[in-house]
Design a protein around this motif. Structure first.
Motif, short mmCIF file in Angstrom:
data_model
loop_
_atom_site.label_atom_id
_atom_site.label_comp_id
_atom_site.label_asym_id
_atom_site.label_seq_id
_atom_site.Cartn_x
_atom_site.Cartn_y
_atom_site.Cartn_z
N GLY A 1 -25.52 19.45 -20.73
CA GLY A 1 -25.66 17.86 -21.53
C GLY A 1 -26.74 18.02 -22.54
O GLY A 1 -26.70 18.91 -23.91
N GLY A 2 -26.59 16.39 -23.33
CA GLY A 2 -27.38 17.18 -24.80
C GLY A 2 -26.54 15.86 -25.42
O GLY A 2 -27.33 15.61 -26.22
N ALA B 1 -27.41 21.96 -26.41
CA ALA B 1 -28.53 21.11 -27.16
C ALA B 1 -29.87 20.63 -26.12
O ALA B 1 -29.57 21.54 -24.55
CB ALA B 1 -28.48 19.47 -27.52
N PRO B 2 -31.10 20.58 -26.30
CA PRO B 2 -31.60 21.42 -25.06
C PRO B 2 -32.55 20.37 -25.52
O PRO B 2 -33.56 19.65 -24.12
CB PRO B 2 -32.53 21.89 -26.26
N GLU B 3 -31.86 18.79 -25.22
CA GLU B 3 -32.57 17.22 -25.25
C GLU B 3 -33.21 17.15 -24.03
O GLU B 3 -34.00 16.38 -23.77
CB GLU B 3 -31.41 16.83 -25.72
N LEU B 4 -32.04 17.71 -22.94
CA LEU B 4 -32.35 17.03 -21.40
C LEU B 4 -33.69 17.59 -21.26
O LEU B 4 -34.70 17.47 -20.28
CB LEU B 4 -30.83 17.05 -20.53
N TYR B 5 -33.99 18.73 -21.55
CA TYR B 5 -34.75 19.96 -20.99
C TYR B 5 -35.93 19.49 -21.95
O TYR B 5 -37.48 19.30 -21.25
CB TYR B 5 -34.39 21.10 -21.02
N LEU C 1 -26.86 8.07 -24.97
CA LEU C 1 -28.48 8.69 -24.60
C LEU C 1 -29.73 8.02 -25.49
O LEU C 1 -30.91 7.89 -25.25
CB LEU C 1 -28.73 10.53 -25.06
N ALA C 2 -29.30 6.85 -26.66
CA ALA C 2 -30.15 5.84 -27.49
C ALA C 2 -30.47 4.12 -26.23
O ALA C 2 -29.81 4.14 -26.08
CB ALA C 2 -29.97 5.33 -28.07
N LYS C 3 -31.35 4.10 -26.83
CA LYS C 3 -31.83 2.44 -25.92
C LYS C 3 -31.37 1.42 -26.62
O LYS C 3 -31.09 1.09 -27.94
CB LYS C 3 -33.03 2.55 -25.79
N GLN C 4 -30.74 0.67 -26.06
CA GLN C 4 -29.82 -0.83 -26.32
C GLN C 4 -30.91 -1.49 -27.19
O GLN C 4 -31.93 -1.76 -27.00
CB GLN C 4 -29.25 -1.28 -25.44
N ASN C 5 -30.45 -1.71 -28.33
CA ASN C 5 -31.01 -3.51 -28.81
C ASN C 5 -31.68 -4.50 -28.31
O ASN C 5 -30.12 -4.50 -27.24
CB ASN C 5 -30.60 -3.13 -30.57
N LEU C 6 -32.80 -4.98 -28.29
CA LEU C 6 -33.60 -5.92 -27.63
C LEU C 6 -31.91 -7.37 -27.68
O LEU C 6 -32.34 -7.91 -27.20
CB LEU C 6 -34.70 -6.08 -27.63
N GLU C 7 -32.39 -6.94 -29.09
CA GLU C 7 -31.41 -8.62 -29.87
C GLU C 7 -29.85 -8.47 -29.70
O GLU C 7 -28.80 -9.26 -29.82
CB GLU C 7 -31.40 -8.43 -31.35
N ASP C 8 -29.17 -7.17 -29.53
CA ASP C 8 -27.64 -6.86 -29.35
C ASP C 8 -27.65 -5.80 -28.81
O ASP C 8 -28.25 -4.66 -29.52
CB ASP C 8 -26.66 -7.11 -31.08
#
Length: 483
Positions: free
Chosen positions: A196-197, A219-223, A383-390
């Motif tokens: 994952g990641g 990738a090491p991201e999830l750990y 895995l990134a956060k959605q933009n609040l405006e779009d």
């Protein structure tokens, strides 16, 4: 080949002759005063010093001989006379070849030409070289041989050694830079039950004792994010990743990444951090923010200007620069437009993949100086956060330098419900690829955070001006050699 075999046979004969004289051809420990460079640095006439290294030149002057002795730090000249060594040692000396390792104790003096030299009065055999070094100490001329026999490349090519010394310095400086800013270096598993990641094809293996199918990490991201859940605010890992994919000038199946996560930060803070760090590295390792890029023949082909501030532009604005009406087109019209733009696409590509392909070919590959591409479509970065405006966009950057992605950075997604949905969409029908342990950790609460990855191999290519990723990896993966 016959000439080489004759030379090997001759050296084996000398090996036997050394043993016949009672000399161990592969000696033991030898205490030195310092490295060769340090001995040269503390050189004082009349002082007795001890050095060890490999013989790289031999000049026979009749009753006297001059040797060049090298280690990884430099070269020193050795002066040898029969009467000084004694008859037994001089007989052994006559059996030495270029490439042999010896230890020397001698007295410092300066020759008439001003060369700092050790006059040998003790000499110890440390390692016999049974194969000759590349001819005339000019190094390996065959590019593939340089990769396949890197030890000879490093031994004979000062430029190659300089590249890897810079790589070592880059890693050292990265650690120091992050430590000074409160980041903790951690280690996470390379063997994972779920790869994952990232979206990549993993290498598969099997653990016999536990009866487990495992993957080498992509990738090491999830750990690392689990450690944010655990309460660590700043963590990083210099990690080896493995992806079972193609090999190219920019890709090797085994590669080194830096990943870092910073609680309560966002992608813009991570962009600032990466920009500051790369400029710091360029100044420390290269001595300049102007980096020369070279081709295979070492000709300077272009300059990269790392002077801050670096340009930042939204993904859609960059696509508009290629075609202002791109996002107004139908799916079919975009595919037709690709043909007009000279961009080849696969008919099975999804609509967002077509746009990304246009971006890679017409924007990324043509970008030389640093560019942060921000606010990418959410389909590209699950895995990134959605933009609040779009909410069709995510708060991310992709750092492009010299036509390739160097670093992605995110405002990390910490909503476990949205994260589950995104991972399901990415996995499609292969729901077994969902990392339930990661989602369980996320459900316990993860702070908002910024994160980034940085490709160490590509960064080293940039800062050394290397043409290929193989030039900055000590032992790149190669096809088996065929006779």
């Amino acid at each position: 080949m016959d000439d080489e075999n004759d030379l090997i046979s001759l050296r084996r004969g000398k090996l036997d002759a050394l043993r016949g004289l009672g000399v161990a051809p592969f000696g033991g420990a030898f205490e030195t005063s310092e490295s060769v460079a340090e001995v040269v640095g503390k050189f004082r006439e009349g002082e007795t010093l001890r050095v060890a290294g490999r013989i790289t030149a031999h000049r026979d002057m009749g009753k006297s001989h001059f040797l060049d002795l090298r280690d990884s730090t430099g070269r020193i000249q050795i002066y040898v006379q029969a009467k000084e060594l004694g008859e037994e040692l001089f007989e052994a000396f006559k059996l030495l070849d270029l490439g042999d390792f010896v230890g020397v104790e001698g007295t410092c003096f300066v020759t008439k030409t001003g060369e700092p030299t050790l006059k040998a009065h003790k000499l110890q055999m440390l390692g016999k070289s049974l194969r000759p070094l590349p001819e005339k100490w000019h190094g390996l001329q065959d590019v593939e041989a340089r990769y396949r026999q890197r030890y000879l490349d490093l031994l004979t090519n000062e430029q190659s050694r300089a590249v890897f010394e810079k790589r070592i310095a880059i890693l050292r400086e990265i650690r120091q830079f992050l430590h000074e800013r409160g980041f903790l270096e951690v280690e996470t598993p390379m063997l994972q039950s779920i790869a994952g990641g990232a979206a990549a094809e993993p290498f598969r293996t099997h653990h016999k004792a536990l009866g487990l199918d495992l993957y080498l990490r992509i990738a090491p991201e999830l750990y690392l994010k689990r450690l944010l859940v655990a309460g660590y605010n700043k963590v990083f890992e210099l990690n080896r990743n493995f992806r079972n994919e193609g090999i190219s000038r920019k890709h090797n199946p085994e590669f080194t990444m830096l990943e870092a996560y910073w609680a309560y930060a966002d992608f813009e803070k991570m962009a600032d951090l990466v920009e500051e760090m790369i400029c710091h590295l360029a100044q420390r390792v290269c001595g300049s923010l102007q980096v020369e890029l070279r081709d295979a023949e070492e000709h300077v082909t272009r300059m990269v200007n790392l002077k801050r501030p670096w340009r930042r532009a939204r993904y859609r604005d960059l696509i508009h620069g290629v075609d202002p009406a791109w996002f107004d087109y139908t799916t079919e019209k975009r595919r037709e437009r690709c043909a007009e733009l000279g961009v080849e696409i696969n008919p099975r590509m999804a609509d967002h993949e077509v746009t990304q392909h246009v971006f890679e070919k017409l924007i990324e590959e043509k970008t030389v100086d640093p560019l942060f591409v921000t606010h990418c479509p959410k389909e590209l970065v699950p895995l990134a956060k959605q933009n609040l405006e779009d909410d069709s966009l995510v708060d991310v950057y992709e750092l492009i330098i010299n036509g390739q992605e160097i670093s992605p950075g995110y405002t990390e997604l910490n909503d476990p419900l949205t994260q589950r949905q995104r991972l399901l969409e990415q996995a499609g029908e292969e729901t077994q690829k969902i990392d339930e342990e990661f989602l369980l950790a996320l459900e316990h609460g993860m702070p908002p955070a910024g994160g980034f990855g940085l490709g160490i191999d590509r960064l080293t290519m940039l800062l050394t001006g290397a043409e290929s990723i193989r030039d900055v990896i000590l032992f790149p993966l190669l096809k088996p050699k065929r006779d």
